[in-house]
Design an enzyme around this catalytic site. Structure first.
Site, PDB file in Angstrom:
ATOM      1  N   GLY A  21      36.854  46.372  46.962  1.00 55.07           N
ATOM      2  CA  GLY A  21      37.425  47.665  47.326  1.00 55.07           C
ATOM      3  C   GLY A  21      38.338  48.214  46.253  1.00 55.07           C
ATOM      4  O   GLY A  21      39.355  48.834  46.554  1.00 55.07           O
ATOM      5  N   ALA A  22      37.955  48.034  44.999  1.00 53.96           N
ATOM      6  CA  ALA A  22      38.834  48.413  43.889  1.00 53.96           C
ATOM      7  C   ALA A  22      38.668  49.858  43.453  1.00 53.96           C
ATOM      8  O   ALA A  22      39.224  50.261  42.435  1.00 53.96           O
ATOM      9  CB  ALA A  22      38.578  47.490  42.694  1.00 53.96           C
ATOM     10  N   ASN A  23      37.939  50.658  44.226  1.00 55.90           N
ATOM     11  CA  ASN A  23      37.721  52.040  43.815  1.00 55.90           C
ATOM     12  C   ASN A  23      38.835  52.979  44.257  1.00 55.90           C
ATOM     13  O   ASN A  23      38.908  54.124  43.801  1.00 55.90           O
ATOM     14  CB  ASN A  23      36.391  52.551  44.366  1.00 55.90           C
ATOM     15  CG  ASN A  23      36.323  52.489  45.880  1.00 55.90           C
ATOM     16  OD1 ASN A  23      36.008  51.434  46.425  1.00 55.90           O
ATOM     17  ND2 ASN A  23      36.622  53.585  46.565  1.00 55.90           N
ATOM     18  N   GLY A  25      43.024  53.246  46.553  1.00 58.97           N
ATOM     19  CA  GLY A  25      44.119  52.640  47.291  1.00 58.97           C
ATOM     20  C   GLY A  25      44.690  51.373  46.678  1.00 58.97           C
ATOM     21  O   GLY A  25      44.922  51.277  45.470  1.00 58.97           O
ATOM     22  N   GLY A  27      43.360  48.448  46.243  1.00 59.56           N
ATOM     23  CA  GLY A  27      42.486  47.753  45.313  1.00 59.56           C
ATOM     24  C   GLY A  27      42.527  48.352  43.929  1.00 59.56           C
ATOM     25  O   GLY A  27      42.584  47.625  42.923  1.00 59.56           O
ATOM     26  N   SER A 152      46.881  42.605  57.825  1.00 59.83           N
ATOM     27  CA  SER A 152      47.544  43.851  58.214  1.00 59.83           C
ATOM     28  C   SER A 152      48.552  43.563  59.319  1.00 59.83           C
ATOM     29  O   SER A 152      48.398  42.601  60.086  1.00 59.83           O
ATOM     30  CB  SER A 152      46.508  44.852  58.726  1.00 59.83           C
ATOM     31  OG  SER A 152      47.105  45.942  59.408  1.00 59.83           O
ATOM     32  N   TYR A 178      39.802  46.531  65.127  1.00 56.16           N
ATOM     33  CA  TYR A 178      40.416  46.428  63.804  1.00 56.16           C
ATOM     34  C   TYR A 178      41.409  45.273  63.778  1.00 56.16           C
ATOM     35  O   TYR A 178      41.437  44.471  62.834  1.00 56.16           O
ATOM     36  CB  TYR A 178      41.118  47.737  63.438  1.00 56.16           C
ATOM     37  CG  TYR A 178      41.824  47.706  62.102  1.00 56.16           C
ATOM     38  CD1 TYR A 178      41.107  47.569  60.919  1.00 56.16           C
ATOM     39  CD2 TYR A 178      43.214  47.823  62.022  1.00 56.16           C
ATOM     40  CE1 TYR A 178      41.752  47.537  59.685  1.00 56.16           C
ATOM     41  CE2 TYR A 178      43.862  47.802  60.796  1.00 56.16           C
ATOM     42  CZ  TYR A 178      43.123  47.666  59.627  1.00 56.16           C
ATOM     43  OH  TYR A 178      43.782  47.627  58.419  1.00 56.16           O
TER      44      TYR A 178
END
Length: 316
Positions: A21-23, A25, A27, A152, A178
């Site tokens: 998820g490094a694209n 936020g 990440g 979280s 979630y």
């Protein structure tokens, strides 16, 4: 712990870091910071277009090897297997840090490609599978490598039902689902630590959470709503909440960066913000939730995850 910041991160020269998820936020911020510190960063992203944009941003600040993009859709076990194989080949089978950062929050009821409830399948099962498949590369790294799994504060409302992880018999509610997925992240991180220590492996498993951070999850939650009116309401509420309560991404990323880089980090530890209720602040060690410390639950989730993914855990 003093008020630890990005300035306290030691040089990362010679280290290889994989970030899911490094694209965007948390990440993306993690990728930028670690590349600035000299690490070789592999950005594991679902969207090639967003991944390429992030890759360019990280490349602009990298002081070590050029960052690389890996296609990874955590909602597809086929994609997870392909990504793990690509990472092992690209790195010469040596990874110093796996940062399990990606996630989605509170979408309408749905299923992954493999038929799992969307959040449990993506946030937990996809990361568990990736971790197991990359374990040979983590074990082969010089020195002690790390797996950092991002949980979280919402994990506190989660309940893991080993008999019904996909919400097939209990009614689906997006936030409890979630919460289950993020609690599973925490349970998995501690169970992995127990097994690594028992096997005498040179790998640390730790967990972290960002508190309440403007990371893009709330906008993603709004965009996932199928009803236009509901999408507008959720989007407006999320935007207001972000403005009034959330800390910025730079602060929210600190706990996972601490877990990934601080020399004093211990396996099985959990890091989050030091402010009231863990919502904001500087990174500190916090107490894992009771279910995460429950060894029978950890063993049960481990076995269930192996059965659902069809992957033999390593370490077993």
């Amino acid at each position: 712990m003093t008020k630890w910041t990005e300035a306290d991160i030691p040089a990362q020269d010679g280290r290889t870091v994989v970030i899911t998820g490094a694209n965007s936020g948390l990440g993306l911020r993690s990728a930028v910071v670690l590349a600035e510190k000299g690490a070789r960063v592999l950005l594991a992203c679902r969207s090639p277009e967003r991944g390429q944009r992030a890759l360019g941003e990280v490349a602009e600040v990298a002081t070590g090897p050029a960052p690389e993009l890996v296609r990874l859709d955590l909602a597809s076990l086929t994609s997870v297997r392909e990504a793990a194989e690509e990472i092992r080949k690209a790195t010469g089978d040596s990874v110093d840090v796996l940062l399990n950062n990606a996630g989605l929050m509170a979408p309408p009821k749905g299923h992954t490609i493999d038929g799992f409830e969307t959040q449990f399948g993506t946030n937990h099962l996809g990361h568990a599978a990736l971790t197991w498949l990359l374990m040979p590369a983590l074990r082969a790294a010089e020195g002690v490598s790390r797996v950092v799994t991002v949980s979280s504060v919402v994990a506190a409302i989660g309940r893991i039902d080993l008999a019904d992880p996909n919400f097939e018999t209990r009614g689906y509610l997006s936030y409890p689902a979630y919460g289950q997925s993020k609690l599973a992240n925490q349970v998995f991180a501690l169970e992995l630590d127990r097994r690594l220590r028992a096997a005498g492996e040179p790998v640390l498993s730790v967990a972290a959470h960002p508190g309440y951070t403007r990371s893009g999850l709330t906008s993603g939650m709004a965009n996932a709503q199928r009803n236009a009116a509901l999408r507008a309401v959720v989007g407006a509420g999320g935007a207001l909440s972000d403005r009034l309560l959330a800390q910025n991404t730079r602060m929210g990323t600190l706990p996972q960066l601490y877990a990934a880089t601080a020399p004093e980090v211990e396996g099985g530890a959990y890091y989050g913000p030091d402010g009231f209720a863990g919502v904001r602040g500087f990174p500190t060690r916090v107490r894992p939730l009771g279910p995460a410390r429950d060894e029978p639950l950890g063993a049960g989730l481990w076995q269930l995850s192996a059965e659902m993914t069809g992957i033999t855990p390593d370490p077993a």
